[in-house]
Design a protein around this motif. Structure first.
Motif, PDB file in Angstrom:
ATOM      1  N   HIS A  70       0.834  -1.199   0.000  1.00 16.28           N
ATOM      2  CA  HIS A  70       0.000   0.000   0.000  1.00 16.28           C
ATOM      3  C   HIS A  70       0.872   1.254   0.000  1.00 16.28           C
ATOM      4  CE1 HIS A  70      -3.645  -2.326   0.752  1.00 16.28           C
ATOM      5  NE2 HIS A  70      -2.994  -2.976   1.695  1.00 16.28           N
ATOM      6  N   THR A  71       0.219   2.385  -0.220  1.00 19.44           N
ATOM      7  CA  THR A  71       0.907   3.674  -0.225  1.00 19.44           C
ATOM      8  C   THR A  71       1.173   4.160   1.199  1.00 19.44           C
ATOM      9  OG1 THR A  71      -1.144   4.949  -0.182  1.00 19.44           O
ATOM     10  CG2 THR A  71      -0.284   4.304  -2.355  1.00 19.44           C
ATOM     11  N   THR A  72       2.062   5.147   1.309  1.00 17.76           N
ATOM     12  CA  THR A  72       2.311   5.769   2.611  1.00 17.76           C
ATOM     13  C   THR A  72       1.040   6.414   3.144  1.00 17.76           C
ATOM     14  OG1 THR A  72       4.622   6.188   2.032  1.00 17.76           O
ATOM     15  CG2 THR A  72       3.698   7.484   3.826  1.00 17.76           C
ATOM     16  N   ALA A  73       0.232   6.995   2.256  1.00 15.91           N
ATOM     17  CA  ALA A  73      -1.034   7.610   2.678  1.00 15.91           C
ATOM     18  C   ALA A  73      -1.943   6.585   3.348  1.00 15.91           C
ATOM     19  CB  ALA A  73      -1.739   8.235   1.481  1.00 15.91           C
ATOM     20  N   PHE A  74      -1.951   5.382   2.820  1.00 13.91           N
ATOM     21  CA  PHE A  74      -2.757   4.308   3.423  1.00 13.91           C
ATOM     22  C   PHE A  74      -2.246   3.985   4.816  1.00 13.91           C
ATOM     23  CE2 PHE A  74      -3.287  -0.184   4.440  1.00 13.91           C
ATOM     24  CZ  PHE A  74      -4.646  -0.381   4.229  1.00 13.91           C
ATOM     25  N   TRP A  75      -0.923   3.818   4.947  1.00 13.97           N
ATOM     26  CA  TRP A  75      -0.363   3.417   6.240  1.00 13.97           C
ATOM     27  C   TRP A  75      -0.406   4.545   7.257  1.00 13.97           C
ATOM     28  CZ3 TRP A  75      -0.648  -1.385   6.731  1.00 13.97           C
ATOM     29  CH2 TRP A  75      -0.275  -2.278   5.736  1.00 13.97           C
ATOM     30  N   SER A  76      -0.510   5.790   6.793  1.00 15.68           N
ATOM     31  CA  SER A  76      -0.560   6.916   7.734  1.00 15.68           C
ATOM     32  C   SER A  76      -1.803   6.871   8.610  1.00 15.68           C
ATOM     33  CB  SER A  76      -0.518   8.250   6.975  1.00 15.68           C
ATOM     34  OG  SER A  76      -1.703   8.459   6.226  1.00 15.68           O
ATOM     35  N   ARG A  77      -2.810   6.115   8.205  1.00 23.90           N
ATOM     36  CA  ARG A  77      -3.987   5.937   9.048  1.00 23.90           C
ATOM     37  C   ARG A  77      -3.663   5.108  10.278  1.00 23.90           C
ATOM     38  NH1 ARG A  77      -9.053   6.498   6.254  1.00 23.90           N
ATOM     39  NH2 ARG A  77      -8.736   7.347   4.166  1.00 23.90           N
ATOM     40  N   LYS A  78      -2.633   4.281  10.174  1.00 23.35           N
ATOM     41  CA  LYS A  78      -2.254   3.408  11.276  1.00 23.35           C
ATOM     42  C   LYS A  78      -0.998   3.898  12.005  1.00 23.35           C
ATOM     43  CE  LYS A  78      -4.170  -0.897   9.395  1.00 23.35           C
ATOM     44  NZ  LYS A  78      -5.092  -1.138  10.536  1.00 23.35           N
ATOM     45  N   ILE A  79      -0.084   4.516  11.245  1.00 19.22           N
ATOM     46  CA  ILE A  79       1.206   4.919  11.809  1.00 19.22           C
ATOM     47  C   ILE A  79       1.474   6.375  11.453  1.00 19.22           C
ATOM     48  CG2 ILE A  79       3.677   4.449  11.908  1.00 19.22           C
ATOM     49  CD1 ILE A  79       3.013   1.594  10.932  1.00 19.22           C
ATOM     50  N   GLY A  80       1.430   7.245  12.460  1.00 19.39           N
ATOM     51  CA  GLY A  80       1.675   8.662  12.242  1.00 19.39           C
ATOM     52  C   GLY A  80       3.127   9.016  12.505  1.00 19.39           C
ATOM     53  N   TYR A  81       3.679   9.884  11.656  1.00 16.97           N
ATOM     54  CA  TYR A  81       5.089  10.256  11.772  1.00 16.97           C
ATOM     55  C   TYR A  81       5.212  11.767  11.936  1.00 16.97           C
ATOM     56  CZ  TYR A  81      10.099  10.403  10.689  1.00 16.97           C
ATOM     57  OH  TYR A  81      11.448  10.596  10.753  1.00 16.97           O
ATOM     58  N   GLN A 105      -9.563  13.954   5.449  1.00 17.85           N
ATOM     59  CA  GLN A 105      -9.156  13.038   4.383  1.00 17.85           C
ATOM     60  C   GLN A 105      -9.554  11.600   4.700  1.00 17.85           C
ATOM     61  OE1 GLN A 105      -7.883  14.489   1.531  1.00 17.85           O
ATOM     62  NE2 GLN A 105      -8.367  16.292   2.755  1.00 17.85           N
ATOM     63  N   GLN A 106      -9.625  11.297   5.978  1.00 17.53           N
ATOM     64  CA  GLN A 106     -10.019   9.952   6.406  1.00 17.53           C
ATOM     65  C   GLN A 106     -11.526   9.750   6.415  1.00 17.53           C
ATOM     66  OE1 GLN A 106      -8.113   9.950  10.276  1.00 17.53           O
ATOM     67  NE2 GLN A 106      -6.385   8.748   9.518  1.00 17.53           N
ATOM     68  N   GLY A 107     -12.282  10.828   6.213  1.00 18.44           N
ATOM     69  CA  GLY A 107     -13.732  10.704   6.243  1.00 18.44           C
ATOM     70  C   GLY A 107     -14.326  10.671   7.629  1.00 18.44           C
ATOM     71  N   VAL A 108     -13.602  11.203   8.611  1.00 12.43           N
ATOM     72  CA  VAL A 108     -14.102  11.244   9.980  1.00 12.43           C
ATOM     73  C   VAL A 108     -15.285  12.218  10.054  1.00 12.43           C
ATOM     74  CG1 VAL A 108     -13.525  11.802  12.381  1.00 12.43           C
ATOM     75  CG2 VAL A 108     -11.823  10.704  10.900  1.00 12.43           C
ATOM     76  N   PRO A 109     -16.368  11.844  10.721  1.00 17.13           N
ATOM     77  CA  PRO A 109     -17.534  12.741  10.831  1.00 17.13           C
ATOM     78  C   PRO A 109     -17.171  14.077  11.481  1.00 17.13           C
ATOM     79  CG  PRO A 109     -18.107  10.511  11.519  1.00 17.13           C
ATOM     80  CD  PRO A 109     -16.619  10.534  11.331  1.00 17.13           C
ATOM     81  N   GLU A 156      -2.649   4.155  15.349  1.00 15.50           N
ATOM     82  CA  GLU A 156      -2.347   3.146  16.360  1.00 15.50           C
ATOM     83  C   GLU A 156      -0.927   3.290  16.885  1.00 15.50           C
ATOM     84  OE1 GLU A 156      -3.780  -0.919  15.507  1.00 15.50           O
ATOM     85  OE2 GLU A 156      -4.723  -0.035  13.731  1.00 15.50           O
ATOM     86  N   MET A 157      -0.044   3.832  16.061  1.00 14.65           N
ATOM     87  CA  MET A 157       1.333   4.127  16.472  1.00 14.65           C
ATOM     88  C   MET A 157       1.677   5.541  16.046  1.00 14.65           C
ATOM     89  SD  MET A 157       5.006   2.652  15.059  1.00 14.65           S
ATOM     90  CE  MET A 157       5.164   1.142  15.991  1.00 14.65           C
ATOM     91  N   ILE A 158       2.425   6.243  16.884  1.00 11.90           N
ATOM     92  CA  ILE A 158       2.938   7.559  16.503  1.00 11.90           C
ATOM     93  C   ILE A 158       4.445   7.570  16.709  1.00 11.90           C
ATOM     94  CG2 ILE A 158       2.449   8.536  18.790  1.00 11.90           C
ATOM     95  CD1 ILE A 158       1.945  11.228  17.337  1.00 11.90           C
TER      96      ILE A 158
END
Length: 275
Positions: A70-81, A105-109, A156-158
């Motif tokens: 997957h792309t970095t954009a996809f993984w950024s939902r799980k792992i923030g840098y 961008q994540q579609g959060v309400p 989930e991780m930062i």
């Protein structure tokens, strides 16, 4: 979440090897510090965990799935840098917009975004700066703006890259609060830092790196009782820990309370022995 790093190698286009066969597993919520001299490969290593860099050899698995799928954009939902230099991460017209961008961008309400905004702005100390342009913030505030923008996405991780650079005592105290908050929220915090005083105050688990390899991964008591590992990684313990080593104490001390407690316990032991 479980991250497995298997025989990770990274080579620059010049042919220089930055990472040389690293293997590690990350799971749980216990905060982890990564230490080692400049050039040890710390930042290069963590940039592979969310796909900012791709392996030259070996693999990184997130919940059993290759990071390369997957792309970095996809993984950024799980792992923030959070980058070391906040100027590389800020690009919008206000702190509020920076905070809202990721979750939008994540579609959060909208209701959830408003709730997060109030909570995160308070946590990072920017409640009164939401309508300020990020580049009008001071260096410390910029750092907390980037941290807040990542926290808003609830990963989930930062990963924090040198968060104490340019921080004063108040800033370090706020970082301590943030790290504790992440653990309480079941989020794993991985932090690169050269500040050993900050390390021993906030992390029980430490990874020591040198020359593109992991030399050791242990509790802080073991790491700072291993002079060979510290010497090989060019890491110096906190001042009070060094004093304890000079005095040849049989266990490391990390603060004044530890120092006084050690001698109180020794005094009590001596009284018991002497009746």
């Amino acid at each position: 979440m479980k991250i497995e790093v298997k025989n990770l190698v990274h080579k620059y286009p010049s042919g220089e090897v930055a990472l040389n066969g690293i293997s590690a597993v990350f799971e749980g919520t216990e905060p982890i510090a990564i230490i080692g001299q400049n050039g040890a490969g710390k930042t290069t290593f963590v940039k592979h965990l969310n796909g900012l860099l791709r392996p030259s050899d070996g693999e990184v698995l997130i919940n059993g799935e290759s990071v390369e799928e997957h792309t970095t954009a996809f993984w950024s939902r799980k792992i923030g840098y959070v980058f070391q230099n906040p100027d590389n991460q800020l690009f919008l017209e206000s702190v509020k917009k920076e905070f809202e961008f990721g979750p939008k961008q994540q579609g959060v309400p909208k209701k959830e975004i408003r709730w997060r905004l109030e909570k995160i702005a308070d946590l990072v100390g920017l409640t009164n700066k939401l309508y300020v342009h990020p580049f009008d913030l001071n260096a410390t505030e910029k750092k907390f703006c980037t941290i807040g923008s990542i926290l808003m996405m609830n990963p989930e991780m930062i990963i924090l890259d040198e968060p104490t650079c340019g921080q004063d005592i108040e800033g370090n105290q706020r970082l301590t609060k943030i790290i504790a908050s992440l653990k309480a929220n079941n989020q794993l915090c991985l932090t690169i830092t050269h500040d050993m005083k900050f390390v021993v105050e906030n992390f029980d688990q430490i990874i020591v790196m040198s020359k593109g390899q992991i030399l050791n991964r242990e509790k802080k008591e073991i790491i700072f009782s291993a002079p060979d590992v510290l010497k090989a990684s060019y890491v110096s313990p906190p001042p009070i820990t060094r004093v304890g080593q000079i005095l040849d104490l049989d266990q490391p001390v990390f603060n004044q309370q530890d120092f006084h407690r050690y001698f109180e316990e020794k005094r009590a032991d001596k009284k018991r022995i002497n009746g």
